[in-house]
Design a protein around this motif. Structure first.
Motif, PDB file in Angstrom:
ATOM      1  N   MET A  46       0.843  -1.190   0.000  1.00 21.12           N
ATOM      2  CA  MET A  46       0.000   0.000   0.000  1.00 21.12           C
ATOM      3  C   MET A  46       0.881   1.244   0.000  1.00 21.12           C
ATOM      4  SD  MET A  46      -3.005   1.067   2.695  1.00 21.12           S
ATOM      5  CE  MET A  46      -3.914  -0.434   2.356  1.00 21.12           C
ATOM      6  N   ALA A  47       0.648   2.143  -0.938  1.00 23.62           N
ATOM      7  CA  ALA A  47       1.455   3.360  -1.020  1.00 23.62           C
ATOM      8  C   ALA A  47       1.153   4.283   0.159  1.00 23.62           C
ATOM      9  CB  ALA A  47       1.179   4.075  -2.334  1.00 23.62           C
ATOM     10  N   LYS A  48       2.127   5.129   0.452  1.00 25.08           N
ATOM     11  CA  LYS A  48       2.032   6.012   1.611  1.00 25.08           C
ATOM     12  C   LYS A  48       2.070   7.467   1.164  1.00 25.08           C
ATOM     13  CE  LYS A  48       4.713   2.494   3.939  1.00 25.08           C
ATOM     14  NZ  LYS A  48       4.729   1.688   2.680  1.00 25.08           N
ATOM     15  N   ILE A  49       1.298   8.295   1.851  1.00 24.71           N
ATOM     16  CA  ILE A  49       1.368   9.739   1.672  1.00 24.71           C
ATOM     17  C   ILE A  49       1.684  10.342   3.030  1.00 24.71           C
ATOM     18  CG2 ILE A  49       0.135  11.850   1.076  1.00 24.71           C
ATOM     19  CD1 ILE A  49      -1.441  10.300  -0.959  1.00 24.71           C
ATOM     20  N   VAL A  50       2.841  10.998   3.105  1.00 26.08           N
ATOM     21  CA  VAL A  50       3.231  11.704   4.320  1.00 26.08           C
ATOM     22  C   VAL A  50       2.542  13.061   4.317  1.00 26.08           C
ATOM     23  CG1 VAL A  50       5.144  12.687   5.619  1.00 26.08           C
ATOM     24  CG2 VAL A  50       5.458  10.538   4.373  1.00 26.08           C
ATOM     25  N   LEU A  51       1.814  13.365   5.364  1.00 24.64           N
ATOM     26  CA  LEU A  51       1.152  14.654   5.496  1.00 24.64           C
ATOM     27  C   LEU A  51       2.018  15.550   6.364  1.00 24.64           C
ATOM     28  CD1 LEU A  51      -2.525  13.449   6.031  1.00 24.64           C
ATOM     29  CD2 LEU A  51      -1.457  14.242   3.908  1.00 24.64           C
ATOM     30  N   LYS A  52       2.594  16.551   5.758  1.00 32.13           N
ATOM     31  CA  LYS A  52       3.507  17.489   6.406  1.00 32.13           C
ATOM     32  C   LYS A  52       2.820  18.850   6.458  1.00 32.13           C
ATOM     33  CE  LYS A  52       7.821  19.883   5.203  1.00 32.13           C
ATOM     34  NZ  LYS A  52       7.243  20.993   4.411  1.00 32.13           N
ATOM     35  N   ILE A  53       2.542  19.313   7.669  1.00 33.63           N
ATOM     36  CA  ILE A  53       1.760  20.539   7.852  1.00 33.63           C
ATOM     37  C   ILE A  53       2.656  21.657   8.371  1.00 33.63           C
ATOM     38  CG2 ILE A  53      -0.179  21.591   9.057  1.00 33.63           C
ATOM     39  CD1 ILE A  53      -1.428  18.778   9.237  1.00 33.63           C
ATOM     40  N   ASP A  54       2.839  22.689   7.556  1.00 33.64           N
ATOM     41  CA  ASP A  54       3.604  23.861   7.953  1.00 33.64           C
ATOM     42  C   ASP A  54       2.668  24.854   8.639  1.00 33.64           C
ATOM     43  OD1 ASP A  54       5.739  22.680   6.716  1.00 33.64           O
ATOM     44  OD2 ASP A  54       5.799  24.050   5.008  1.00 33.64           O
ATOM     45  N   VAL A  55       3.065  25.300   9.828  1.00 30.06           N
ATOM     46  CA  VAL A  55       2.270  26.265  10.589  1.00 30.06           C
ATOM     47  C   VAL A  55       3.100  27.540  10.710  1.00 30.06           C
ATOM     48  CG1 VAL A  55       0.912  26.646  12.666  1.00 30.06           C
ATOM     49  CG2 VAL A  55       1.304  24.304  11.869  1.00 30.06           C
ATOM     50  N   ASP A  56       2.719  28.557   9.968  1.00 28.98           N
ATOM     51  CA  ASP A  56       3.545  29.750   9.842  1.00 28.98           C
ATOM     52  C   ASP A  56       3.197  30.865  10.816  1.00 28.98           C
ATOM     53  OD1 ASP A  56       4.899  28.612   7.722  1.00 28.98           O
ATOM     54  OD2 ASP A  56       3.712  29.630   6.186  1.00 28.98           O
ATOM     55  N   THR A  57       1.945  30.989  11.196  1.00 30.41           N
ATOM     56  CA  THR A  57       1.455  32.201  11.854  1.00 30.41           C
ATOM     57  C   THR A  57       0.708  31.903  13.150  1.00 30.41           C
ATOM     58  OG1 THR A  57      -0.682  32.149  10.705  1.00 30.41           O
ATOM     59  CG2 THR A  57       1.152  33.258   9.566  1.00 30.41           C
ATOM     60  N   LEU A  58       0.477  32.958  13.915  1.00 25.79           N
ATOM     61  CA  LEU A  58      -0.328  32.824  15.133  1.00 25.79           C
ATOM     62  C   LEU A  58      -1.751  32.417  14.776  1.00 25.79           C
ATOM     63  CD1 LEU A  58      -0.653  33.146  18.199  1.00 25.79           C
ATOM     64  CD2 LEU A  58      -1.176  35.564  17.797  1.00 25.79           C
ATOM     65  N   ARG A  59      -2.327  33.057  13.772  1.00 27.16           N
ATOM     66  CA  ARG A  59      -3.685  32.703  13.367  1.00 27.16           C
ATOM     67  C   ARG A  59      -3.760  31.262  12.874  1.00 27.16           C
ATOM     68  NH1 ARG A  59      -7.274  35.318   8.401  1.00 27.16           N
ATOM     69  NH2 ARG A  59      -9.209  34.221   8.895  1.00 27.16           N
ATOM     70  N   GLY A  60      -2.769  30.851  12.099  1.00 29.02           N
ATOM     71  CA  GLY A  60      -2.762  29.473  11.629  1.00 29.02           C
ATOM     72  C   GLY A  60      -2.687  28.478  12.769  1.00 29.02           C
ATOM     73  N   THR A  61      -1.931  28.829  13.820  1.00 26.65           N
ATOM     74  CA  THR A  61      -1.818  27.950  14.982  1.00 26.65           C
ATOM     75  C   THR A  61      -3.131  27.889  15.747  1.00 26.65           C
ATOM     76  OG1 THR A  61       0.491  28.671  15.154  1.00 26.65           O
ATOM     77  CG2 THR A  61      -0.402  27.406  16.989  1.00 26.65           C
ATOM     78  N   ARG A  62      -3.709  29.051  15.996  1.00 31.74           N
ATOM     79  CA  ARG A  62      -4.921  29.102  16.815  1.00 31.74           C
ATOM     80  C   ARG A  62      -6.158  28.582  16.101  1.00 31.74           C
ATOM     81  NH1 ARG A  62      -4.531  35.094  19.674  1.00 31.74           N
ATOM     82  NH2 ARG A  62      -3.485  34.418  21.598  1.00 31.74           N
ATOM     83  N   GLU A  63      -6.304  28.895  14.830  1.00 31.41           N
ATOM     84  CA  GLU A  63      -7.527  28.555  14.102  1.00 31.41           C
ATOM     85  C   GLU A  63      -7.343  27.382  13.155  1.00 31.41           C
ATOM     86  OE1 GLU A  63      -9.162  32.021  12.208  1.00 31.41           O
ATOM     87  OE2 GLU A  63      -8.713  33.322  13.912  1.00 31.41           O
ATOM     88  N   GLY A  64      -6.224  27.371  12.423  1.00 34.65           N
ATOM     89  CA  GLY A  64      -6.026  26.322  11.437  1.00 34.65           C
ATOM     90  C   GLY A  64      -5.722  24.965  12.032  1.00 34.65           C
ATOM     91  N   VAL A  65      -4.887  24.936  13.073  1.00 31.29           N
ATOM     92  CA  VAL A  65      -4.486  23.655  13.658  1.00 31.29           C
ATOM     93  C   VAL A  65      -5.684  22.876  14.210  1.00 31.29           C
ATOM     94  CG1 VAL A  65      -3.197  22.606  15.560  1.00 31.29           C
ATOM     95  CG2 VAL A  65      -2.077  24.271  14.054  1.00 31.29           C
ATOM     96  N   PRO A  66      -6.573  23.478  15.000  1.00 32.10           N
ATOM     97  CA  PRO A  66      -7.737  22.705  15.470  1.00 32.10           C
ATOM     98  C   PRO A  66      -8.606  22.173  14.335  1.00 32.10           C
ATOM     99  CG  PRO A  66      -7.455  24.677  16.802  1.00 32.10           C
ATOM    100  CD  PRO A  66      -6.523  24.812  15.649  1.00 32.10           C
ATOM    101  N   ASN A  67      -8.776  22.960  13.277  1.00 36.52           N
ATOM    102  CA  ASN A  67      -9.559  22.492  12.137  1.00 36.52           C
ATOM    103  C   ASN A  67      -8.894  21.296  11.467  1.00 36.52           C
ATOM    104  OD1 ASN A  67     -11.444  24.541  12.504  1.00 36.52           O
ATOM    105  ND2 ASN A  67     -10.451  25.925  11.050  1.00 36.52           N
ATOM    106  N   LEU A  68      -7.584  21.339  11.347  1.00 33.39           N
ATOM    107  CA  LEU A  68      -6.859  20.226  10.731  1.00 33.39           C
ATOM    108  C   LEU A  68      -6.933  18.971  11.594  1.00 33.39           C
ATOM    109  CD1 LEU A  68      -3.767  22.189   9.423  1.00 33.39           C
ATOM    110  CD2 LEU A  68      -5.477  21.028   8.013  1.00 33.39           C
ATOM    111  N   LEU A  69      -6.839  19.143  12.906  1.00 32.93           N
ATOM    112  CA  LEU A  69      -6.957  17.986  13.794  1.00 32.93           C
ATOM    113  C   LEU A  69      -8.306  17.300  13.620  1.00 32.93           C
ATOM    114  CD1 LEU A  69      -5.344  19.331  17.100  1.00 32.93           C
ATOM    115  CD2 LEU A  69      -4.377  17.655  15.512  1.00 32.93           C
ATOM    116  N   ALA A  70      -9.354  18.090  13.470  1.00 33.12           N
ATOM    117  CA  ALA A  70     -10.691  17.517  13.283  1.00 33.12           C
ATOM    118  C   ALA A  70     -10.774  16.752  11.963  1.00 33.12           C
ATOM    119  CB  ALA A  70     -11.741  18.624  13.321  1.00 33.12           C
ATOM    120  N   ALA A  71     -10.232  17.324  10.891  1.00 35.81           N
ATOM    121  CA  ALA A  71     -10.271  16.659   9.587  1.00 35.81           C
ATOM    122  C   ALA A  71      -9.471  15.359   9.604  1.00 35.81           C
ATOM    123  CB  ALA A  71      -9.732  17.600   8.514  1.00 35.81           C
ATOM    124  N   LEU A  72      -8.306  15.386  10.228  1.00 36.57           N
ATOM    125  CA  LEU A  72      -7.469  14.189  10.301  1.00 36.57           C
ATOM    126  C   LEU A  72      -8.169  13.087  11.096  1.00 36.57           C
ATOM    127  CD1 LEU A  72      -4.071  15.982  10.961  1.00 36.57           C
ATOM    128  CD2 LEU A  72      -4.664  14.712   8.883  1.00 36.57           C
TER     129      LEU A  72
END
Length: 301
Positions: A1-27
């Motif tokens: 089975m092939a693999k896809i590594v998901l590498k998430i770059d978090v650049d900003t305060l907004r990305g950390t506060r808002e984007g990270v929780p949304n990504l955790l939910a999707a994952l």
């Protein structure tokens, strides 16, 4: 089975506060694992506006709606507003990533300062920037980082050697085709580079009139081969916010294709280290992104 590594770059305060929780939910919805690479110091995103004079930058900005994705306040950090310290103001959110079972690592100390300066800086400057990020990571997580992924795929030779000095086994700092050992100044280093193999969403969006549906179709077409592994880089400021529906579509599509969705560390454990080739570090351009970045060079002799 092939693999896809998901590498998430978090650049900003907004990305950390808002984007990270949304990504955790999707994952969690798709039972996927990912490596989150954090910017750990000041958010000086506004400094990036000086890139307006770089060839191709304005075209990229017009395609990806930078103000809409990053927010006007973020774009003023470092100019009209002081740059907030991400590691101090969002440490609790960073720790939720680890608590959810994902891998965490270093993106940078100050993503804009690093991205715009590292190529020409000396060993002292490089060591200072990387040491600040390393110390802050250990302070937040209680242990040293295992993974690194450079901001904007920008590095210098001192930075590659620092990864070895830290004893890291793997990193993802450039673009390329497959895992390999990096060669710097003619010397093969000890850590494995896992280059980003797929184009990013912001490199595809708007090209040839491609909309969000077109981006998803293009990426899923690139991953259709059942035996080819990939590293996909996404951004908390994009796929973690307005483009979250696109990321969910990709996750569902990759699951239908039969891929394992894993972290950098999990991928490293599957590699035959003795069989990996060595490739020199080179600079070059890629479609859809302005300026030069680190690329995987031709195989070393």
């Amino acid at each position: 089975m092939a693999k896809i590594v998901l590498k998430i770059d978090v650049d900003t305060l907004r990305g950390t506060r808002e984007g990270v929780p949304n990504l955790l939910a999707a994952l969690a919805e798709h039972d996927a694992q990912a490596t989150f690479l954090f910017s750990l110091g000041p958010d000086h995103t506004g400094w990036a506006l000086k890139r307006v004079f770089r060839p191709g930058f304005l075209k990229k900005v017009s395609r990806t709606s930078v103000v809409e994705h990053y927010g006007l306040k973020t774009l003023m950090y470092g100019t009209l507003l002081p740059g907030p310290d991400i590691g101090k103001r969002a440490a609790d959110i960073m720790r939720t990533v680890q608590s959810a079972g994902h891998e965490t690592g270093i993106h940078t100390w100050d993503h804009t300062y690093w991205q715009d300066n590292v190529r020409t800086r000396d060993a002292a400057w490089t060591q200072r920037q990387m040491s600040q990020a390393h110390a802050r990571f250990a302070q937040i997580f209680g242990a040293p980082p295992l993974a690194h992924g450079a901001a904007g795929w920008q590095m210098n030779n001192h930075a590659f050697r620092q990864i070895d000095a830290w004893g890291m086994k793997y990193s993802s700092d450039g673009r390329g085709r497959a895992p390999h050992y990096p060669v710097v100044d003619g010397v093969r280093l000890n850590h494995v580079q896992m280059p980003t193999t797929l184009p990013t969403v912001d490199e595809l969006l708007g090209i040839d009139g491609r909309d969000i549906d077109g981006v998803a179709e293009h990426l899923l077409a690139l991953t259709r081969h059942p035996a080819q592994d990939h590293v996909f880089t996404l951004h908390a400021e994009l796929e973690g916010q307005k483009l979250a529906p696109l990321f969910r579509r990709l996750l569902a599509g990759w699951r239908r294709q039969g891929h394992d969705l894993i972290t950098m560390g999990q991928y490293y454990e599957t590699l035959d280290l003795a069989a990996l080739p060595a490739h020199p570090v080179v600079w070059g351009e890629i479609p859809g992104r302005s300026g030069d970045l680190i690329l995987e060079g031709p195989a070393a002799a």
